[in-house]
Design a protein around this motif. Structure first.
Motif, mmCIF file in Angstrom:
data_model
loop_
_atom_site.group_PDB
_atom_site.id
_atom_site.type_symbol
_atom_site.label_atom_id
_atom_site.label_comp_id
_atom_site.label_asym_id
_atom_site.label_seq_id
_atom_site.Cartn_x
_atom_site.Cartn_y
_atom_site.Cartn_z
ATOM 1 N N GLY A 175 -14.792 -51.505 -11.050
ATOM 2 C CA GLY A 175 -14.225 -50.251 -11.521
ATOM 3 C C GLY A 175 -13.005 -49.869 -10.708
ATOM 4 O O GLY A 175 -12.639 -50.539 -9.744
ATOM 5 N N TYR A 176 -12.383 -48.772 -11.098
ATOM 6 C CA TYR A 176 -11.182 -48.282 -10.420
ATOM 7 C C TYR A 176 -11.589 -47.276 -9.358
ATOM 8 O O TYR A 176 -12.273 -46.297 -9.654
ATOM 9 N N LEU A 177 -11.158 -47.519 -8.112
ATOM 10 C CA LEU A 177 -11.486 -46.620 -7.015
ATOM 11 C C LEU A 177 -10.694 -45.333 -7.165
ATOM 12 O O LEU A 177 -9.466 -45.338 -7.167
ATOM 13 N N ARG A 218 -20.820 -48.473 -17.311
ATOM 14 C CA ARG A 218 -21.505 -47.460 -16.496
ATOM 15 C C ARG A 218 -20.684 -46.183 -16.325
ATOM 16 O O ARG A 218 -21.192 -45.208 -15.806
ATOM 17 N N GLY A 219 -19.401 -46.177 -16.712
ATOM 18 C CA GLY A 219 -18.579 -44.965 -16.624
ATOM 19 C C GLY A 219 -18.211 -44.616 -15.201
ATOM 20 O O GLY A 219 -17.849 -45.471 -14.406
ATOM 21 N N VAL A 220 -18.325 -43.328 -14.851
ATOM 22 C CA VAL A 220 -18.063 -42.880 -13.484
ATOM 23 C C VAL A 220 -19.299 -43.189 -12.653
ATOM 24 O O VAL A 220 -20.415 -42.856 -13.028
ATOM 25 N N LEU A 242 -16.117 -44.616 -8.411
ATOM 26 C CA LEU A 242 -15.500 -45.619 -9.280
ATOM 27 C C LEU A 242 -15.404 -45.053 -10.690
ATOM 28 O O LEU A 242 -16.333 -44.402 -11.166
ATOM 29 N N HIS A 243 -14.306 -45.350 -11.361
ATOM 30 C CA HIS A 243 -14.043 -44.866 -12.717
ATOM 31 C C HIS A 243 -13.952 -46.071 -13.649
ATOM 32 O O HIS A 243 -13.523 -47.147 -13.231
#
Length: 135
Positions: free
Chosen positions: A31-33, A62-64, A44-45
């Motif tokens: 994910g994106y930190l 899983r999303g956020v 994580l996004h």
């Protein structure tokens, strides 16, 4: 002067980058930190949980996702070029979960055989000790 972020300061350089995070329980998140604090807790996004079995993988959205820093074993930035050229085969979530279940059952069967063989040789590693036996 002590910097309260000294231990996690390098993580600030990773903000808004796509990361792979390996957790203590063996799960892999991608994910994106978006945020990090002094305890290395992560937000994580657009997170996915990636499950690998052999050369196959499946992604569960899983999303956020908030991760406690103490649960992180490893993390690193994902190289977009290498991600495109990975030698793995993507399969459906149902297929990868089924493959994971079969793999875990196989490992449990192997452990049972190993324990049986050790027990036959007089080594019972899984025997529980009584508290009284220890003294």
């Amino acid at each position: 002067m002590n910097n309260p972020l000294a231990g996690t300061a390098h993580l600030l350089d990773e903000l808004d980058k796509k990361l792979m995070v390996l957790l203590r329980d063996g799960r892999t998140l991608i994910g994106y930190l978006r945020s990090v604090d002094q305890f290395a807790n992560l937000v994580l996004h657009k997170t996915i949980e990636r499950i690998h079995v052999g050369r196959e993988y499946g992604d569960i959205p899983r999303g956020v996702f908030i991760v406690r820093g103490e649960n992180v074993v490893l993390l690193g930035e994902i190289d977009p070029e290498k991600e495109e050229n990975q030698p793995l085969i993507e399969v459906s979530v149902d297929d990868i979960l089924d493959a994971q279940r079969r793999e875990q059952e196989s490992k449990q069967d192997q452990q049972k055989l190993m324990q049986k063989a050790l027990k036959e040789r007089g080594l019972n590693l899984m025997a529980e000790l009584n508290h009284d036996d220890m003294f």
